[in-house]
Design an enzyme around this catalytic site. Sequence first.
Site, PDB file in Angstrom:
ATOM      1  N   HIS A 207      57.060  99.627-121.616  1.00  0.00           N
ATOM      2  CA  HIS A 207      57.964 100.368-120.739  1.00  0.00           C
ATOM      3  C   HIS A 207      57.375 100.648-119.361  1.00  0.00           C
ATOM      4  CE1 HIS A 207      60.471 100.451-124.259  1.00  0.00           C
ATOM      5  NE2 HIS A 207      61.454 100.522-123.375  1.00  0.00           N
ATOM      6  N   GLU A 448      68.874  92.343-131.504  1.00  0.00           N
ATOM      7  CA  GLU A 448      67.421  92.414-131.352  1.00  0.00           C
ATOM      8  C   GLU A 448      66.708  92.386-132.701  1.00  0.00           C
ATOM      9  OE1 GLU A 448      66.508  95.826-128.894  1.00  0.00           O
ATOM     10  OE2 GLU A 448      67.911  97.113-129.945  1.00  0.00           O
ATOM     11  N   CYS A 519      69.869  91.163-122.080  1.00  0.00           N
ATOM     12  CA  CYS A 519      69.461  92.282-121.229  1.00  0.00           C
ATOM     13  C   CYS A 519      67.969  92.554-121.333  1.00  0.00           C
ATOM     14  CB  CYS A 519      70.267  93.540-121.547  1.00  0.00           C
ATOM     15  SG  CYS A 519      70.074  94.095-123.238  1.00  0.00           S
TER      16      CYS A 519
END
Length: 582
Positions: A207, A448, A519
């Site tokens: 992240h 995912e 995405c």
Amino acid sequence: MTQAVQINTAMCTVAGQGVVNGYAIGKAAVMGAAALEVPHYYIDATAVESERQRLFRAMDKARDDLQFVAEHLPADAPREIAPLLEVHRLLLDDPMLRDQSAELISSRLYNAEWALTTQGQELVAQFEQIEDAYLRERSADIRQVIERVVLVLNGQAAAPQSLTADSNASEGGLIVVARDISPADMLRLRKGRFAAFLTDLGGPTSHTAIVARSMNIPAVVGLGHLRRMVRDGDMLIVDGFKGVVIINPSEQVLQQYRQLQAQHLQQREQLSQLRDTPAVTVDGMRIRLEANIELPLEAEVAYEVGADGIGLFRSEFLFMGRPDLPSEQEQFEAYAAVVKAMQGRPVTIRTLDLGSDKTLDGEQTVATNPALGLRAIRYCLANPELFQTQLRALLRASQYGLVRILIPMISTMEEVYAVRAALDQAERGLIADGVEHARHIELGAMVEVPAIAIAIEPFAQNLDFLSIGSNDLIQYVMAVDRTDAEVADLYDPMHPAVLRLIAHTINRAENYGKPVSICGEMAGDVRLTRMLLGLGLRCFSMPATQIPAIKQEILGAHTEALRLKVATALNRAERINLQKLH
Ligand code: PEP
Ligand code: MG
């Protein structure tokens, strides 16, 4: 994997993984984990005295609090407590902490928290060198005292003012050097203007990388022991393209990089002129380019660069870095702001994706393997009240435009049914409460978890859209932790198994007439654009800042030619040669 190359005694180059392109030249701001818990910003030169007083007041208050505790100790308190409290009180009066921190406010224009934690780390490092074990352990006391003062400062925190990166650093601002930066810390750091982010740990989809990309700030991760090699204030060059950091560069190297930086900025400026050009391939295929955002404010940037919509709003960022949960009203306002900012373009809002590397403040995950545990939709279904609040806010926001609700980590159809039931319940609740709302929404799932990519048909049939979360999909297909630098070389977006799953998902969704996007970070990687077009992808969602470069690539591509080139390699489960796609 990570190596340090000594060039000469003054200059040193360290290699890691470049995750956000670009160059930065600036001074190092070395951060320990505790230091990241505080805001870092420059104060205005005129505010030095009031900031020094803010620090002194907080230290005095912390000392008075300790005094109070010492005077009101219960009769059965352990005997060691009183002398320890006395040590803490003495530390708060120690000029090495008090005056030296104040000095950093005056000389470097650091805010009080930053000055205090910087000086605290310096003292901790000195104590940790001491041979005497008793004295060495006093470093823990310093940390505790600092935390106490930071808490007081937070209670009376002043708003960051005049956030100018240039006001105190000779080149483009400060470069954050940290062991790792949690998503919550990134949230705090984004309030300052930093020139680059460097971390010892992490991979391209950690992240740190994602948030740095959304801010378009060069970042290199997986740098091994950089934090131990760099001192606060060292001059650094960051090359996000090559993934290297140069510590204390020579004047000649500095000159070269200043030139490279100027060229890069010029190219970026040219690309921004593509804003109003539609993304159409040479053979006339219109490709949708949407934006990923973490905070509502970024929607304005997305609109500005000409994004076709928001393809992923990571709503969990509204929940992190704070002691409480956002209320329904606060969430409604945040979602509505994004919908309004996009002026009729669709907005995809992902429901809370917490529980793996992203957690609420103060909440520790107890799962043995959080990435496979109670995260994302599993967490929301296990916390129905929290989920209802979010769904109600989303239904209310859909009065202002199309809201596409995106569910993360779906692995079974039962979860899809449970989400629909929860959505019905939220709507019934709003009707019963007489709250204005709409059901101008579509429901989609993140692809995912490999299980749903393999058995995608019922999901494609029952949902309105699909979005491939390649960051997690790769981690689960390859059995590689996306945040672990030690195995980053095995994290392979080009693995034929990953590409087959992507192609399969796109192909089956098409049979059901359902749109599918990617995405994950792959969608914003310009080296992969042609390959993804060849796999059949027609919608890409990425950090808004990447949109111009990807558009440029699309304008020169021919989808049918790419499809043929990619198909052969895919059928044979061979690696695709990206060079041959040009
Ligand atoms: C993904 O997994 O690809 C994704 C887009 O979500 P996140 O990176 O937030 O897990
Ligand atoms: Mg994900």
